[in-house]
Design an enzyme around this catalytic site. Sequence first.
Site, PDB file in Angstrom:
ATOM      1  N   PHE A 274       0.815  -1.229   0.000  1.00  0.00           N
ATOM      2  CA  PHE A 274       0.000   0.000   0.000  1.00  0.00           C
ATOM      3  C   PHE A 274       0.841   1.269   0.000  1.00  0.00           C
ATOM      4  CE2 PHE A 274      -4.640  -0.454  -0.033  1.00  0.00           C
ATOM      5  CZ  PHE A 274      -4.668  -1.806  -0.332  1.00  0.00           C
TER       6      PHE A 274
ATOM      7  N   CYS B  35     -15.291   1.884  -1.133  1.00  0.00           N
ATOM      8  CA  CYS B  35     -14.989   1.692   0.290  1.00  0.00           C
ATOM      9  C   CYS B  35     -14.082   2.771   0.874  1.00  0.00           C
ATOM     10  CB  CYS B  35     -14.376   0.314   0.490  1.00  0.00           C
ATOM     11  SG  CYS B  35     -15.459  -0.994  -0.113  1.00  0.00           S
TER      12      CYS B  35
END
Length: 477
Positions: free
Chosen positions: A280, A291
């Site tokens: 990430f 989301c």
Amino acid sequence: MLTHQQLGTFVDAAASADGAQPREPLRIAVIGTGYLGAVHAACMAYQGHHVVAVDSDAGKVAALAAGRPPFFEPGLEELLAEVAPTGRLTFTTDYALTAGSDVFFLCVGTPQQQGGYAADTSYVYASARSVAPYLTSESLVVGKSTVPIGTASAVHAAMAELARQGVTVRLLWNPEFLREGVAIQDTLHPDRFVYGVQGATAEADIALLDRVYAASLADGTPRVVTDYVTAEMVKTAANSFLATKISFINAMAEICEAAGGDVVKLAEAIGHDERIGRKFLGAGVGFGGGCLPKDIRAFRARAEELGLGQSLAFLREVDGINQRRRDRVVDLVAQLSGGDHTGVRVAILGAAFKPHSDDVRDSPALTIATALQERGAQVRVFDPKAMANAKQVAPQLQYAVDLWDACVDADVVAVLTEWPEFRSADPVALAAVVRRPVVIDGRNALPGSAWTAAGWTYHALGRATAETAEPRKDTQS
Ligand code: UGA
């Protein structure tokens, strides 16, 4: 057909070709058949439970019943085909078919409210009200939707009002952490289970849900038992942390662009520190989807309601950095085209918010394409899986039939979703079809040196040096 190894092997070694049989198959109802509900229902049936999945959308139900998922999720069609002959999975619009269920999973969406940042929880309450008449004191309702703090208690109270007389309503909050694109793997092999419990039945509730998840628990999946509020917070805290990590590296990309650094090398270097980790830290046009964006906004909105806006004020900046990356690509197109967007032909490669998905909700690619067109550019969009959804939400854009068609006569090619076919596209062959060989690598996914060698002017977000630019490793998951 997927192998059991691909799908995850059930605890019972006696697994047969028509699916594994758990030692204690349960009767399960799943309310909502979106990305979460449909995958959950199919996986629970695959693991040997008897599942009735309900949705008010008759079209969706008919498609799923026919084995054709109404959205793209790798492996789902194969899983439905595998489960169908067992007769353990039914899709219906009729809540009455859920009567007699041991466990009722609430898997409906909580989108961002129209005109506000808070989550719209109306589908959660509606599904809870719909199952309330079918509850018994032996059955358990399990909320899986992402909800604001305080929702579980309120849902419990709402169901208690509607349940039949004498029935003790039992509710456990069990947030779902699956990622689109790898949803089946995430459902069968989650990183952890979180059980939010409350009230006198807590121990029995935990024991019943353990029976549902017996296979994954036997595999050693950790289980964290907590109260309702913490369980609600775990999900939004996790998504907020992931969003913050992405925006952190994108803020570094902004500095790299101005100061002449390379954000991919920077991410690699800081990622070697195990306390930080490489995952990430993929810099680019940022996060989208149904989301992360709406969850950080809903979390902030709820904190403000609680008088704690300051605690999550940093999430406003996380959101701001994310939006700026989209603006950066829009500006870059003009910068690379003599300072003006008017008439510039831009090939937009990607429409989904990430590869291996057809989901275009809050997609960076579509936001950028739309902004470019509004400024006078002529965009042509192509995505391997998300064309139908993109055309529905952005019908004003021009769409190409394939990657090549999108690039014909383009002045700028912008790679905004890192599909494998874009990553591996041949820069020599593509250079022959465009008007000007200028590429923006919006995901740091291309081999920059190969594109440069093929004569392209290569621009990646957060990297000043094109000649040596190598693609980042796939660090999404
Ligand atoms: C996210 C979470 O990862 C799941 O754990 C969670 O269950 C889910 O939301 C949810 O709340 O239901 P998802 O939205 O499917 O899952 O996708 P992610 O893989 O998290 O990617 C989100 C966005 O971040 C994508 O647009 C992706 O391109 C972007 N991203 C991801 C980056 O820009 N850089 C990265 O390094 C990683």
